[in-house]
Enzyme design. Structure first.
Site, PDB file in Angstrom:
ATOM      1  N   GLY A   1     -25.688  -1.469   2.176  1.00 56.75           N
ATOM      2  CA  GLY A   1     -24.481  -2.287   2.293  1.00 56.75           C
ATOM      3  C   GLY A   1     -23.321  -1.379   2.643  1.00 56.75           C
ATOM      4  O   GLY A   1     -23.507  -0.325   3.244  1.00 56.75           O
TER       5      GLY A   1
ATOM      6  N   CYS B   1     -19.778   0.289   6.468  1.00 60.95           N
ATOM      7  CA  CYS B   1     -20.169   0.916   7.741  1.00 60.95           C
ATOM      8  C   CYS B   1     -21.538   0.496   8.266  1.00 60.95           C
ATOM      9  O   CYS B   1     -21.634  -0.043   9.367  1.00 60.95           O
ATOM     10  CB  CYS B   1     -20.141   2.438   7.596  1.00 60.95           C
ATOM     11  SG  CYS B   1     -18.502   3.058   7.271  1.00 60.95           S
TER      12      CYS B   1
ATOM     13  N   LYS C   1       0.835  -1.199   0.000  1.00 63.19           N
ATOM     14  CA  LYS C   1       0.000   0.000   0.000  1.00 63.19           C
ATOM     15  C   LYS C   1       0.875   1.257   0.000  1.00 63.19           C
ATOM     16  O   LYS C   1       0.657   2.193  -0.755  1.00 63.19           O
ATOM     17  CB  LYS C   1      -0.854   0.007   1.275  1.00 63.19           C
ATOM     18  CG  LYS C   1      -2.323  -0.160   1.046  1.00 63.19           C
ATOM     19  CD  LYS C   1      -3.028   0.104   2.351  1.00 63.19           C
ATOM     20  CE  LYS C   1      -4.467  -0.222   2.288  1.00 63.19           C
ATOM     21  NZ  LYS C   1      -5.156   0.112   3.531  1.00 63.19           N
TER      22      LYS C   1
ATOM     23  N   ARG D   1     -17.830  -4.375  -0.172  1.00 61.12           N
ATOM     24  CA  ARG D   1     -18.091  -4.943   1.160  1.00 61.12           C
ATOM     25  C   ARG D   1     -19.589  -4.872   1.478  1.00 61.12           C
ATOM     26  O   ARG D   1     -20.211  -3.827   1.334  1.00 61.12           O
ATOM     27  CB  ARG D   1     -17.264  -4.197   2.220  1.00 61.12           C
ATOM     28  CG  ARG D   1     -15.809  -4.628   2.207  1.00 61.12           C
ATOM     29  CD  ARG D   1     -14.987  -3.837   3.181  1.00 61.12           C
ATOM     30  NE  ARG D   1     -14.749  -2.485   2.693  1.00 61.12           N
ATOM     31  CZ  ARG D   1     -14.073  -1.568   3.371  1.00 61.12           C
ATOM     32  NH1 ARG D   1     -13.587  -1.832   4.560  1.00 61.12           N
ATOM     33  NH2 ARG D   1     -13.878  -0.367   2.863  1.00 61.12           N
TER      34      ARG D   1
HETATM   35  C1  UDX Z   1     -21.933   5.734   5.409  1.00 59.86           C
HETATM   36  C2  UDX Z   1     -22.326   7.054   6.110  1.00 59.86           C
HETATM   37  O1  UDX Z   1     -23.206   7.789   5.265  1.00 59.86           O
HETATM   38  C3  UDX Z   1     -21.090   7.867   6.459  1.00 59.86           C
HETATM   39  O2  UDX Z   1     -21.475   9.018   7.207  1.00 59.86           O
HETATM   40  C4  UDX Z   1     -20.158   6.991   7.310  1.00 59.86           C
HETATM   41  O3  UDX Z   1     -18.971   7.691   7.579  1.00 59.86           O
HETATM   42  C5  UDX Z   1     -19.825   5.689   6.580  1.00 59.86           C
HETATM   43  O4  UDX Z   1     -21.042   5.009   6.249  1.00 59.86           O
HETATM   44  P1  UDX Z   1     -21.140   4.985   2.973  1.00 59.86           P
HETATM   45  O5  UDX Z   1     -21.080   3.607   3.538  1.00 59.86           O
HETATM   46  O6  UDX Z   1     -20.008   5.478   2.138  1.00 59.86           O
HETATM   47  O7  UDX Z   1     -21.312   6.057   4.167  1.00 59.86           O
HETATM   48  O8  UDX Z   1     -22.447   5.065   2.070  1.00 59.86           O
HETATM   49  P2  UDX Z   1     -23.848   5.827   2.072  1.00 59.86           P
HETATM   50  O9  UDX Z   1     -23.872   6.784   0.952  1.00 59.86           O
HETATM   51  O10 UDX Z   1     -24.207   6.354   3.402  1.00 59.86           O
HETATM   52  O11 UDX Z   1     -24.813   4.609   1.700  1.00 59.86           O
HETATM   53  C6  UDX Z   1     -24.898   3.471   2.548  1.00 59.86           C
HETATM   54  C7  UDX Z   1     -25.811   2.423   1.938  1.00 59.86           C
HETATM   55  O12 UDX Z   1     -27.171   2.841   1.955  1.00 59.86           O
HETATM   56  C8  UDX Z   1     -25.498   2.082   0.477  1.00 59.86           C
HETATM   57  O13 UDX Z   1     -25.654   0.694   0.299  1.00 59.86           O
HETATM   58  C9  UDX Z   1     -26.546   2.843  -0.313  1.00 59.86           C
HETATM   59  O14 UDX Z   1     -26.830   2.273  -1.579  1.00 59.86           O
HETATM   60  C10 UDX Z   1     -27.729   2.763   0.648  1.00 59.86           C
HETATM   61  N1  UDX Z   1     -28.686   3.857   0.475  1.00 59.86           N
HETATM   62  C11 UDX Z   1     -28.353   5.123   0.836  1.00 59.86           C
HETATM   63  C12 UDX Z   1     -29.942   3.573  -0.042  1.00 59.86           C
HETATM   64  O15 UDX Z   1     -30.274   2.439  -0.378  1.00 59.86           O
HETATM   65  N2  UDX Z   1     -30.836   4.605  -0.135  1.00 59.86           N
HETATM   66  C13 UDX Z   1     -30.529   5.889   0.208  1.00 59.86           C
HETATM   67  O16 UDX Z   1     -31.408   6.762   0.083  1.00 59.86           O
HETATM   68  C14 UDX Z   1     -29.238   6.152   0.708  1.00 59.86           C
END
Ligand code: UDX
Length: 456
Positions: free
Chosen positions: A282, A285, A58, A353
């Site tokens: 998914g 987080c 990395k 993931r």
């Molecule tokens: C999330 C949090 O938003 C962020 O604050 C934290 O630091 C890390 O986790 P991330 O995992 O990058 O961020 O993705 P995010 O955009 O929040 O979406 C999470 C999941 O929810 C995705 O699978 C996305 O497809 C889903 N999602 C999100 C929906 O199905 N509908 C929505 O309206 C929003």
């Protein structure tokens, strides 16, 4: 003469400001999403940042100006900071710690098999910090760690540090993959769990560019900051599960989910965001953080019923997609070829993931389906977990002679597919759009048997 005086005065003000501008030596331990973004942004704020990681490949990649993850804008920022000489990468954690006054912990906390967060990397870096504490430092955790981990990190460092003083802070990161730089530079808020005035002053200095932008900062104690992170992610995940359930209801009663979500979102108490139905949440987080919070609560004798229901609803959503596809195929799926569009857990990332797409493909393979798959950036990662499906070089290649198309990630290029060409390439004109990115009327006009989530 008067002008000359003003020019000198302006120069003095400029130089004074330059000096007061935070120029701290910061070590970032861990070069994943959080570490790389934080490291590059703090370097761009004018600090001297050393990013350290135990994975040599990395660090070699980063030192060669390449970025091991896909994140729009990150490569340019990292290379700019390297050129300006205030961002360095090393595998020497001890050197990074000894030469810094602020240590940011940004190592991974993956989910272990029992649903708990795996804290081995956290404990390992806490030990390295403790053993290499050569003078007063601020130790700040940016990784998402289970509530109470701050206390554990403090104890580990204290036991190893030969009475050298340090302050411990929790500064959870809320950035999203795909918009990580914007999220870091223009966050809705910054949360800092800090129990020392001195550390408070230093942290205000390194965050000065955000404070100047009038970004709200909330200072709390450490355990409260840790809880804010988990409660926020769980709430957002629950919002997604909620809208997915309402979408299913919409299908039964003939309502349109997009308009229902829009109408709900216009209420400022609800807000428009995180009301998009889809194949379920998914990523690295939401699933992990929900499990960790439920686990922690269980250990304290609490049953977090809303969160448990939200996780169950999310699992149900994957099943719902399979059932919809089966229905479109008249329940004959064995040996049917399915064109999967999208492997990443959401658009603008190569992260797979806990991706709904991966779960759904595994279920389809178990049912005897054959899979063609395409994703603009997530195919390399997917090959490692699903080596035996057919990877294609474009969306059009992935749908040649398929019995059904299943859209699982909302990549913009899938929104602009030429449906006339699509119709000519496939064997069967069937599309299941689990992200509601295609217009249902147009798709049907082109003769497709079509379904999406919630009659959108
Ligand atoms: C999330 C949090 O938003 C962020 O604050 C934290 O630091 C890390 O986790 P991330 O995992 O990058 O961020 O993705 P995010 O955009 O929040 O979406 C999470 C999941 O929810 C995705 O699978 C996305 O497809 C889903 N999602 C999100 C929906 O199905 N509908 C929505 O309206 C929003």
């Amino acid at each position: 003469m008067k002008h000359f005086f003003y020019v000198i005065l302006l120069l003095i003000i400029f130089i004074t400001n330059l000096n007061t501008l935070a120029q701290k030596n910061i070590a970032v331990l861990g070069t994943g999403y959080v570490g790389l973004i934080a490291g590059a942004c703090f370097a761009d704020f004018g600090n001297n940042v050393i990013c350290a990681d135990i994975i040599k490949e990395k660090i070699d990649t980063l030192n060669n100006g390449e970025i091991p993850i896909y994140e729009p804008g990150l490569k340019e920022l990292v290379n700019k900071c390297i050129k300006n000489n205030n961002l360095k990468f090393t595998i020497d954690l001890e050197y990074a710690i000894k030469n810094s006054e602020i240590i940011l912990i940004a190592v991974g906390t993956p989910m272990a098999d029992n649903g708990q967060a795996d804290l081995s990397a956290i404990k390992q870096v806490a030990e390295i910090i403790g053993k290499n504490l050569n003078n007063y430092k601020i130790i700040c955790t940016k990784s998402t760690v289970p509530i109470g981990t701050g206390k554990l990190i403090k104890e580990i460092i204290k036991n190893l540090s030969n009475n050298i003083n340090f302050d411990y802070l929790s500064n959870p990161e809320f950035l999203r993959e795909g918009s990580a730089l914007k999220d870091f530079l223009e966050p809705d808020r910054v949360i800092i769990g800090c129990e020392s005035i001195h550390a408070y002053n230093i942290i205000n200095e390194i965050y000065e560019p955000l404070i100047n932008k009038k970004i709200p900062f909330l200072f709390t104690d450490v355990v409260t900051a840790e809880t804010i992170k988990y409660a926020s992610n769980s709430f957002l995940a629950t919002k997604v599960s909620f809208i997915n359930e309402i979408a299913e209801l919409c299908e039964k009663i003939g309502a349109n989910i997009e308009l229902v979500a829009k109408g709900m979102g216009l209420d400022s108490r609800i807000g428009t965001k995180f009301l998009k139905p889809g194949p379920g949440f998914g990523g690295s987080c939401f699933p992990k953080d929900m499990q960790a919070l439920i686990f922690l609560a269980n250990n304290l004798g609490l049953n977090l019923k809303v969160l448990q229901a939200s996780v169950e609803a999310n699992e149900h959503q994957r099943e719902l997609i399979i059932n919809k596809l089966l229905n479109l195929l008249n329940y004959k799926i064995k040996n049917k070829k399915i064109g999967i569009l999208g492997l990443a857990f959401k658009a603008n990332t190569d992260d797979i993931r806990c991706s709904p797409s991966i779960d759904i493909i595994k279920k389809l393979l178990n049912l005897g389906a054959k899979i063609n798959a395409y994703d603009p950036v997530a195919m390399n990662n997917t090959r490692k977990v699903l080596p035996n499906i057919n990877y294609c070089q474009s969306a059009y290649e992935a749908i040649v002679n398929v019995d059904a198309i299943l859209i699982l990630t909302e990549w913009p290029e899938f929104m602009n597919l030429d449906l006339k060409i699509v119709g000519e390439l496939v064997s069967n004109k069937i599309i299941l759009d689990s992200r509601n990115i295609l217009d249902s009327n147009t798709t049907r006009k082109f003769g497709f048997k079509f379904d999406n989530i919630g009659n959108a």
